[in-house]
Design a protein around this motif. Structure first.
Motif, PDB file in Angstrom:
ATOM      1  N   ALA A   8       5.818  -0.182  -3.442  1.00  0.00           N
ATOM      2  CA  ALA A   8       5.110  -0.478  -4.515  1.00  0.00           C
ATOM      3  C   ALA A   8       5.386   0.534  -5.744  1.00  0.00           C
ATOM      4  N   PHE A   9       5.603   1.638  -5.327  1.00  0.00           N
ATOM      5  CA  PHE A   9       5.868   2.925  -6.315  1.00  0.00           C
ATOM      6  C   PHE A   9       6.938   3.388  -6.031  1.00  0.00           C
ATOM      7  N   ALA A  10       7.886   3.914  -6.884  1.00  0.00           N
ATOM      8  CA  ALA A  10       9.020   4.552  -6.440  1.00  0.00           C
ATOM      9  C   ALA A  10       8.738   5.975  -6.190  1.00  0.00           C
ATOM     10  N   THR A  11       7.752   6.638  -6.583  1.00  0.00           N
ATOM     11  CA  THR A  11       7.437   7.825  -6.477  1.00  0.00           C
ATOM     12  C   THR A  11       5.916   8.106  -6.312  1.00  0.00           C
ATOM     13  N   LYS A  12       5.665   9.225  -5.494  1.00  0.00           N
ATOM     14  CA  LYS A  12       4.072   9.571  -5.551  1.00  0.00           C
ATOM     15  C   LYS A  12       3.586   9.720  -6.912  1.00  0.00           C
ATOM     16  N   GLU A  13       4.391  10.511  -7.927  1.00  0.00           N
ATOM     17  CA  GLU A  13       3.926  10.928  -9.389  1.00  0.00           C
ATOM     18  C   GLU A  13       3.854   9.454  -9.887  1.00  0.00           C
ATOM     19  N   GLU A  14       4.647   8.304  -9.894  1.00  0.00           N
ATOM     20  CA  GLU A  14       4.297   7.125 -10.300  1.00  0.00           C
ATOM     21  C   GLU A  14       3.264   6.651 -10.054  1.00  0.00           C
TER      22      GLU A  14
END
Length: 205
Positions: free
Chosen positions: A63-69
């Motif tokens: 769902a999200f490319a990275t945790k920061e995203e």
């Protein structure tokens, strides 16, 4: 009859098992992540997020490319005024002016405190650059109060737009933990200062 009941059970399970759309999945992950950020800040792990959302850890990264995203998406949702405006719309416009203002200020203060708390937990001193058009969002939030005050515009010594500014600025400063020195103003205090000031009525005698 037994066969009919069995079909009912199967149909219920199928309904409950309906897969989420990608947007629904993202919203569910954002909702599960938000309270974790209040508690753990940037130390929040994808394992904690997956457990809170009831999904596999890999689903987070689909769902999200990275945790920061994902963190940025949570902040974006926190600044989104839509839910706030929906709550403002439920304030009865026929109630007395002070009651309307207190109801609005209570909602606005809760919004500010939530944003302040999340930013503190995330170690932020200012809104993230990923927030889209914060000024437009501020105008949207202020517009809700302008509609509530419009019927009483003739009672003010200032234009409604300026009264809105005073409510927003005093609520912001009176709710910020550092500006208020950890002694936040109550919604009633904010409203009474704006409507009546702090001077006692002069004794006519």
């Amino acid at each position: 009859m037994l066969t009919h009941l069995c079909f009912q059970v199967v149909d219920t399970k199928r309904e409950r098992a309906r897969p989420m759309s990608p947007d629904e999945r993202r919203e569910a992950i954002i909702a599960a992540t938000r309270p974790l950020l209040y508690e753990h800040g940037r130390a929040t792990t994808t394992k904690l997020i997956a457990e809170a959302a009831g999904i596999a850890e890999g689903t987070v990264f689909r769902a999200f490319a990275t945790k920061e995203e994902l963190f940025d998406a949570v902040m974006e949702a926190e600044f989104d005024p839509i839910v706030f405006l929906q709550e403002v719309a439920r304030i009865d416009p026929d109630t007395e002016l002070r009651e309307r203002l207190v109801a609005f200020t209570t909602l606005l203060q809760h919004r500010f405190v939530s944003i302040f708390s999340l930013m503190a937990a995330m170690g932020m001193r200012k809104p993230p650059s990923t927030i889209s058009d914060p000024e437009a969002r501020k105008r949207l939030a202020s517009g809700g109060l302008a509609l509530l005050l419009a019927p009483d515009a003739h009672r003010f010594t200032l234009p409604v737009e300026r009264v809105v500014d005073l409510v927003r600025l005093l609520t912001f400063s009176g709710s910020h933990p550092h500006i208020s020195d950890q002694r936040p103003l109550s919604p009633e205090e904010i409203v009474d200062v704006i409507l009546h000031g702090i001077l006692k009525d002069e004794d006519p005698t």
